[in-house]
Design a protein around this motif. Sequence first.
Motif, mmCIF file in Angstrom:
data_model
loop_
_atom_site.group_PDB
_atom_site.id
_atom_site.type_symbol
_atom_site.label_atom_id
_atom_site.label_comp_id
_atom_site.label_asym_id
_atom_site.label_seq_id
_atom_site.Cartn_x
_atom_site.Cartn_y
_atom_site.Cartn_z
ATOM 1 N N ASP A 230 31.311 63.918 51.476
ATOM 2 C CA ASP A 230 31.815 64.723 50.165
ATOM 3 C C ASP A 230 32.766 63.657 49.389
ATOM 4 O O ASP A 230 33.501 63.878 48.427
ATOM 5 C CB ASP A 230 32.592 66.022 50.612
ATOM 6 C CG ASP A 230 32.467 66.741 49.136
ATOM 7 O OD1 ASP A 230 31.741 66.760 48.440
ATOM 8 O OD2 ASP A 230 33.526 67.410 48.908
ATOM 9 N N TRP A 231 32.761 62.318 49.835
ATOM 10 C CA TRP A 231 33.342 61.436 49.193
ATOM 11 C C TRP A 231 32.465 60.287 48.620
ATOM 12 O O TRP A 231 31.209 60.046 49.309
ATOM 13 C CB TRP A 231 34.247 60.586 50.129
ATOM 14 C CG TRP A 231 35.734 61.309 50.314
ATOM 15 C CD1 TRP A 231 35.508 62.314 51.353
ATOM 16 C CD2 TRP A 231 36.826 61.122 50.054
ATOM 17 N NE1 TRP A 231 36.902 62.785 51.482
ATOM 18 C CE2 TRP A 231 37.544 61.894 50.809
ATOM 19 C CE3 TRP A 231 37.682 60.090 49.379
ATOM 20 C CZ2 TRP A 231 39.264 62.027 50.667
ATOM 21 C CZ3 TRP A 231 38.705 60.048 49.215
ATOM 22 C CH2 TRP A 231 39.602 61.011 49.542
ATOM 23 N N THR A 232 32.697 59.475 47.383
ATOM 24 C CA THR A 232 31.819 58.557 47.080
ATOM 25 C C THR A 232 32.326 57.068 47.443
ATOM 26 O O THR A 232 33.339 56.580 47.503
ATOM 27 C CB THR A 232 31.920 58.467 45.530
ATOM 28 O OG1 THR A 232 31.236 59.660 44.814
ATOM 29 C CG2 THR A 232 31.024 57.231 45.031
ATOM 30 N N LEU A 354 46.855 53.837 38.650
ATOM 31 C CA LEU A 354 45.698 54.573 38.991
ATOM 32 C C LEU A 354 44.572 54.437 37.498
ATOM 33 O O LEU A 354 43.900 55.251 37.736
ATOM 34 C CB LEU A 354 46.305 56.092 38.834
ATOM 35 C CG LEU A 354 47.158 56.292 40.157
ATOM 36 C CD1 LEU A 354 47.816 57.805 40.138
ATOM 37 C CD2 LEU A 354 46.738 55.728 41.560
ATOM 38 N N GLY A 355 44.965 53.695 36.635
ATOM 39 C CA GLY A 355 44.009 53.669 35.567
ATOM 40 C C GLY A 355 42.808 52.731 35.960
ATOM 41 O O GLY A 355 41.803 52.773 35.048
ATOM 42 N N ILE A 356 43.143 52.059 37.024
ATOM 43 C CA ILE A 356 42.079 50.927 37.323
ATOM 44 C C ILE A 356 41.424 50.946 38.289
ATOM 45 O O ILE A 356 40.483 50.220 38.613
ATOM 46 C CB ILE A 356 42.880 49.403 36.937
ATOM 47 C CG1 ILE A 356 43.673 49.293 38.143
ATOM 48 C CG2 ILE A 356 43.456 49.222 35.754
ATOM 49 C CD1 ILE A 356 44.372 47.847 38.356
ATOM 50 N N ILE A 357 41.699 51.936 39.395
ATOM 51 C CA ILE A 357 40.932 51.982 40.452
ATOM 52 C C ILE A 357 39.677 52.744 40.533
ATOM 53 O O ILE A 357 39.513 53.530 39.489
ATOM 54 C CB ILE A 357 41.808 52.791 41.601
ATOM 55 C CG1 ILE A 357 42.285 53.857 41.033
ATOM 56 C CG2 ILE A 357 43.265 51.954 41.825
ATOM 57 C CD1 ILE A 357 43.033 54.958 42.120
ATOM 58 N N SER A 358 38.737 52.713 41.539
ATOM 59 C CA SER A 358 37.366 53.041 41.468
ATOM 60 C C SER A 358 37.611 54.609 41.455
ATOM 61 O O SER A 358 36.762 55.350 40.843
ATOM 62 C CB SER A 358 36.497 52.831 42.541
ATOM 63 O OG SER A 358 37.284 53.107 43.743
ATOM 64 N N ALA A 359 38.499 55.260 41.900
ATOM 65 C CA ALA A 359 38.459 56.848 42.200
ATOM 66 C C ALA A 359 38.571 57.470 40.688
ATOM 67 O O ALA A 359 38.048 58.322 40.438
ATOM 68 C CB ALA A 359 39.781 57.283 42.926
ATOM 69 N N ASP A 363 31.761 57.751 38.037
ATOM 70 C CA ASP A 363 31.222 58.914 37.241
ATOM 71 C C ASP A 363 31.586 60.201 37.715
ATOM 72 O O ASP A 363 31.505 61.342 37.295
ATOM 73 C CB ASP A 363 29.810 58.687 37.261
ATOM 74 C CG ASP A 363 29.314 57.534 36.337
ATOM 75 O OD1 ASP A 363 29.993 57.002 35.718
ATOM 76 O OD2 ASP A 363 28.083 57.077 36.711
ATOM 77 N N ASP A 364 31.737 60.265 39.253
ATOM 78 C CA ASP A 364 32.121 61.736 40.075
ATOM 79 C C ASP A 364 33.750 61.452 40.152
ATOM 80 O O ASP A 364 34.108 60.657 41.026
ATOM 81 C CB ASP A 364 31.349 61.501 41.267
ATOM 82 C CG ASP A 364 31.598 62.775 41.913
ATOM 83 O OD1 ASP A 364 32.479 63.645 41.773
ATOM 84 O OD2 ASP A 364 30.582 63.150 42.911
ATOM 85 N N HIS A 370 40.099 64.772 45.768
ATOM 86 C CA HIS A 370 40.342 64.684 47.056
ATOM 87 C C HIS A 370 42.002 64.165 47.338
ATOM 88 O O HIS A 370 42.469 64.851 48.027
ATOM 89 C CB HIS A 370 39.480 64.007 47.971
ATOM 90 C CG HIS A 370 38.127 64.679 48.277
ATOM 91 N ND1 HIS A 370 38.059 65.626 49.402
ATOM 92 C CD2 HIS A 370 36.749 64.802 48.014
ATOM 93 C CE1 HIS A 370 36.853 66.237 49.477
ATOM 94 N NE2 HIS A 370 36.164 65.289 48.838
ATOM 95 N N THR A 371 41.955 62.914 46.823
ATOM 96 C CA THR A 371 43.478 62.597 46.795
ATOM 97 C C THR A 371 44.577 63.299 46.585
ATOM 98 O O THR A 371 45.509 63.644 47.184
ATOM 99 C CB THR A 371 43.178 61.063 46.210
ATOM 100 O OG1 THR A 371 42.097 60.388 47.063
ATOM 101 C CG2 THR A 371 44.704 60.160 46.875
ATOM 102 N N ILE A 372 44.338 63.934 45.286
ATOM 103 C CA ILE A 372 45.361 64.614 44.657
ATOM 104 C C ILE A 372 45.631 66.028 45.414
ATOM 105 O O ILE A 372 46.549 66.494 45.896
ATOM 106 C CB ILE A 372 45.063 65.140 43.324
ATOM 107 C CG1 ILE A 372 44.949 64.080 42.415
ATOM 108 C CG2 ILE A 372 46.183 65.995 42.816
ATOM 109 C CD1 ILE A 372 44.467 63.954 40.869
ATOM 110 N N LEU A 373 44.457 66.607 45.968
ATOM 111 C CA LEU A 373 44.614 67.953 46.761
ATOM 112 C C LEU A 373 45.299 67.498 47.988
ATOM 113 O O LEU A 373 46.149 68.166 48.499
ATOM 114 C CB LEU A 373 43.356 68.318 46.995
ATOM 115 C CG LEU A 373 42.587 69.092 45.877
ATOM 116 C CD1 LEU A 373 40.901 69.337 46.304
ATOM 117 C CD2 LEU A 373 43.407 70.397 45.817
#
Length: 433
Positions: A230-232, A354-359, A363-364, A370-373
Motif C-alpha cells: 500500500d506504499w509506492t 516537504l515540497g520537494i520530496i517524492s511523497a 502521482d499517488d 500514510h506519513t501524516i496519519l
Amino acid sequence: MLKFTLSALAAAAVIVIGGFGIYAWHSSLPAMSPAARPSFDAATVEQGRLIAAAGYCAACHTAPGGAPYAGNYPMVTSFGTIYASNITPDPETGIGEWSPEAFRRAMHEGVDREGRNLFPAFPYDHFTKMSDADVDAVYAYIMTDIPPVKEITKQPTIPFPLNIRFLQSGWKLLFVHFGRYEPDPSQSAAWNRGAYLVEGVAHCGACHTPRNALGAEEKSKQYAGAVVDDWTAPPLTNANPSAVPWTAAEFTAYLKAGSDPYHGVASGPMAEVVAGFRQLPDSDIAAIGTYLGSISGATGSNPAQIPALVASINAGKPDPDYRQDPGEQLYASACASCHYNASPDSLEPERPDLGIISATRLDDPSNLIHTILDGVPASQGVHGVTMPAFRTALDNSQIAAIAAYLRTTQAGLPPWQNLEASVQSVRERAGTN
C-alpha cells in the motif's frame, strides 16, 4: 497424412511434458539433526548476521507481534496471500533439519528440503546471485543465534491450479535467470560490490520494479517504481519525481542516516530496509550508493540552487496573505515548527523540505497520507527523532487540506483529485478510524 501429423504432435507433446517433468522434479535432501550440524566460527556467524540484516530477512519472516524468524508474515499478492515460512532452527516446524546444502538450494534455486518449489514471493530470483559463502554464513547465523520457535506456517490462499508447486517450475523457466553474480570488469570494485548487494542480497528490484500479470518483475522497467504494501516504492531511475536528483552521495547519506534533507525520511516498508543497511560497514553503504547513483544517472550539483527547492521554501514564508488557505493554516500549526526552512542552505536531515520530496510529487498521494496519519516513530528515519501521528488529531478533510497545500503551493504541481476520499481509503487500509 492427418494420422501421421496427429501422431507427431502427440509424440512432441509427450517429449515436452516429459522434459518439463524432468526439469521440474527435485529430490528431497536428507534431514540433518542438530547434533550433526557443523559448528561455525564467530566471524562467519557475524557475517551471516550482517547479510541477513542487509536482506531484511526478519522483516518478512516475522509476523506482527510474533517471534523473530518464526514466519506467518502475510504477503498479500494479486493471486492470494502467502505466509512467510518459519526459518528458525525448530526441527519440526522450522528449518532445524536442513543441511547447509538444503538451505543453499532454497536460496539459489527456490526449492525446499523436501524438493518442493517455493512460491516466488520468496525472492530466490535475486538470492540466486548470492555467493555460496554468504548463503552459508546466513545459515550459520540462523542456526547459531536464532532461537527455535515451534510455529506451523499457515497455508497460502493461492487458488487452484496456481497453488500447485510443481507448476512453479514453469514460472522459473520463463522468468528466472539462475546463477551467481558476475562482476562487470568495466566497472569499479565499489560499483560491483554495490551491484551484488542491490541485485542479490537486498533484492531492491523486488519492490522498486513493476511486475507483469504473472507476478514477475518486468526487466525492461527495472527500478521504474511499484506499489508494495500500500506504499509506492518510487523509481530509482532518473524518472524519480523528487525535485532534487538522487546522486550516489545522497543515496549513501539517506541509507546510512535514514533521512536526507532533500528526499525525506525512510518510513513505511523502506524503514526496515534502512534499519538493515545501517548495520553494514560504511564501505558497503557507499558501494550501494555508487551503484544506485549509476542507475539514477544524476551528477553532483548544489541542491540549494535547484529552482524547485527555492520555490518551495519561498512558498512557505510568511506574506500578507499568510494562512488564508485552510491547508496552510493547518500546516502552520501542525507541521511548520519542524518543517519550516528559512533558506535552501538551512535544511537538516531530520526536517526535510516537504515540497520537494517524492511523497509530495508522486502521482499517488498515498505515501504522504500514510506519513501524516501514522507519523514516523523513533525506530524509523533519524535515530531518536519522531514525527507525531495525526490519525486521531486530524480528520480526513484536514489531512486532505494539508496534502493539497503541500502539493499545489509548496510543490507547485497539479492538485491530486478526490483527496479526501483517498485519505479515508488509506486510513481504512492502514488501521482503524
